[in-house]
Design an enzyme around this catalytic site. Structure first.
Site, PDB file in Angstrom:
ATOM      1  N   THR A  13      61.432  80.103  34.682  1.00 34.55           N
ATOM      2  CA  THR A  13      60.579  80.698  35.608  1.00 34.55           C
ATOM      3  C   THR A  13      59.076  80.122  35.889  1.00 34.55           C
ATOM      4  OG1 THR A  13      62.110  82.551  35.874  1.00 34.55           O
ATOM      5  CG2 THR A  13      60.035  82.767  36.556  1.00 34.55           C
ATOM      6  N   ASP A  57      66.576  75.494  34.198  1.00 31.87           N
ATOM      7  CA  ASP A  57      66.580  76.905  33.997  1.00 31.87           C
ATOM      8  C   ASP A  57      67.189  76.984  32.696  1.00 31.87           C
ATOM      9  OD1 ASP A  57      67.336  79.662  35.893  1.00 31.87           O
ATOM     10  OD2 ASP A  57      68.049  79.527  33.946  1.00 31.87           O
ATOM     11  N   SER A  58      66.796  77.955  31.840  1.00 35.56           N
ATOM     12  CA  SER A  58      67.231  77.895  30.403  1.00 35.56           C
ATOM     13  C   SER A  58      68.449  78.344  30.230  1.00 35.56           C
ATOM     14  CB  SER A  58      66.313  78.647  29.662  1.00 35.56           C
ATOM     15  OG  SER A  58      66.336  80.096  29.713  1.00 35.56           O
ATOM     16  N   SER A  59      69.021  78.973  31.497  1.00 38.69           N
ATOM     17  CA  SER A  59      70.596  79.060  31.437  1.00 38.69           C
ATOM     18  C   SER A  59      71.306  77.911  30.860  1.00 38.69           C
ATOM     19  CB  SER A  59      71.153  79.723  32.558  1.00 38.69           C
ATOM     20  OG  SER A  59      70.180  80.753  33.041  1.00 38.69           O
ATOM     21  N   ASP A  90      65.566  83.308  29.454  1.00 38.48           N
ATOM     22  CA  ASP A  90      66.704  83.836  29.133  1.00 38.48           C
ATOM     23  C   ASP A  90      67.460  83.496  27.904  1.00 38.48           C
ATOM     24  OD1 ASP A  90      66.718  85.013  31.683  1.00 38.48           O
ATOM     25  OD2 ASP A  90      68.043  83.475  32.677  1.00 38.48           O
ATOM     26  N   CYS A 278      74.371  96.677  16.933  1.00 38.40           N
ATOM     27  CA  CYS A 278      73.259  97.284  17.193  1.00 38.40           C
ATOM     28  C   CYS A 278      71.883  96.374  16.858  1.00 38.40           C
ATOM     29  CB  CYS A 278      73.233  98.284  15.934  1.00 38.40           C
ATOM     30  SG  CYS A 278      74.432  99.439  15.950  1.00 38.40           S
TER      31      CYS A 278
HETATM   32  N1  ASP Z   1      66.709  82.127  34.685  1.00 32.07           N
HETATM   33  C1  ASP Z   1      65.032  81.869  33.813  1.00 32.07           C
HETATM   34  C2  ASP Z   1      65.113  80.912  32.838  1.00 32.07           C
HETATM   35  O1  ASP Z   1      65.492  81.410  31.641  1.00 32.07           O
HETATM   36  C3  ASP Z   1      64.596  83.046  33.554  1.00 32.07           C
HETATM   37  C4  ASP Z   1      62.969  83.170  33.163  1.00 32.07           C
HETATM   38  O2  ASP Z   1      62.436  81.921  32.817  1.00 32.07           O
HETATM   39  O3  ASP Z   1      62.455  83.894  32.719  1.00 32.07           O
HETATM   40  O4  ASP Z   1      64.990  79.703  32.943  1.00 32.07           O
END
Ligand code: ASP
Length: 341
Positions: A13, A57-59, A90, A278
């Site tokens: 982001t 995007d880190s996804s 993420d 947990c």
């Molecule tokens: N979807 C974004 C990512 O992980 C979210 C972020 O950067 O906070 O790349």
């Protein structure tokens, strides 16, 4: 001489802009990120920057990119006092964990940071996160060595040991937790580093590991789970490590079929690694009847490891040796301060 810090930009982001056509956030180039904060040039730090070929995007993070990042840090290691990795939040906890294992005997800071709002927005948290991460990466001790010899996450005023973190909030600036290990530093008017909590400075040279083995699976227990289906699938696909996300202090159902399935996995040399669902506390097999059989069968304890770190450590340990007993031993000791022993 000014301290030297290398920024490695992976995406997230922090550098995103809004796509005019459909309104979604998409990654943008590093030059825009740097240009958005002219004040970083006034920090008294010599800053160099590079970006990965593909900004993500880190996804979309992968073990191959972790290896690439570790390789870059290894290549640039002698030229810099510290490293700041700009990364989406993420999967930041996963990447910080993986890098902590790939970079053995790390004597310099590798600080992952990002933001919840893009850097171009007026209320962004990116500016503070990046500026303070750079300052932390540039810190030296009285001997002139880099102060922080470990992989960390800096987010919203706090510095965490990377392999202890978990992203718990998708909306607040305060997005990370480290419940089983205290913070390493806090940024207020001054940046206060709690030096007694840092890993010991290594005496040996940096070793950059270049292998991760993906042959692992994670299964979360829930009432009604048909474990048989998964056990069959794990055996059929030669899974070598099953991370069992158990209840509470490492508890599981005690029914005959479940125990038979666990036994079958273990008999086929699959390691079953007990990690609690947990966020705080640790696995203590044998505390309840509902976990004592797991221990008797040979399931191993993840202690207070996070799920993110269990996954990264699993990949690292499987790649490190093919010996099952040795793998089990490595999983149960602290390699980079990731568990409390
Ligand atoms: N979807 C974004 C990512 O992980 C979210 C972020 O950067 O906070 O790349």
């Amino acid at each position: 001489m000014q301290p030297k810090v290398l920024i490695i930009y992976t995406g997230g982001t922090i550098g995103m802009i809004r796509d005019e056509k459909n309104g979604t956030l998409k990654p943008f180039r590093l030059s825009r990120v740097i240009k958005s904060i002219p004040s970083i040039l006034e920090l008294g730090i010599e800053i160099h920057a590079l970006e990965l070929d593909e900004i993500i995007d880190s996804s979309n993070m992968t073990p191959d990119i972790w290896i690439e990042l570790a390789g870059i840090i290894g290549e640039q290691y002698d030229k810099f006092d510290g490293f700041v990795v700009l990364h989406g939040s993420d999967t930041m906890a996963h990447s910080a964990s993986a890098l902590s294992f790939l970079l053995e005997n790390l004597a310099k800071p590798v600080i992952l940071t990002g933001s919840q709002l893009p850097i171009g927005l007026p209320r962004t948290d990116a500016r503070e996160n990046l500026i303070t991460a750079l300052e932390i990466a540039a810190m030296k001790n009285a001997d002139g060595n880099s102060l922080i010899p470990e992989v960390c996450i800096y987010f919203e005023d706090q510095l965490y040991r990377g392999n202890r973190t978990h992203k718990f909030n998708s909306e607040n600036f305060d997005a990370f937790l480290s419940l089983n290990y205290p913070i390493l530093a806090e940024a207020g008017v001054k940046i206060e580093v709690f030096e007694h909590r840092l890993l010991e400075r290594p005496t040996k040279k940096l070793v950059v590991h270049q292998k991760l083995e993906r042959n692992i699976a994670v299964i979360k227990l829930y009432p009604g789970l048909n474990f048989r289906i998964y056990a069959e699938m794990f055996l059929k696909n030669n899974i070598e490590l099953v991370i069992l996300e158990s209840y509470g202090s490492g508890n599981s159902p005690t029914d005959k079929q479940f125990m038979e399935d666990i036994k079958e996995l273990l008999q086929n040399n699959v390691i079953v690694y007990n990690v609690t669902q947990c966020r705080e506390g640790h696995v203590e097999m044998g505390k309840y009847e509902s976990s004592s059989e797991l221990a008797t069968l040979g399931v191993i304890s993840g202690a207070d490891v996070t799920i993110e770190t269990a996954i990264a450590k699993g990949m690292f340990v499987l790649a490190a040796t093919t010996d099952v007993e040795q793998r089990k031993q490595l999983l149960q000791i602290s390699l980079r301060g990731e568990i409390t022993t």
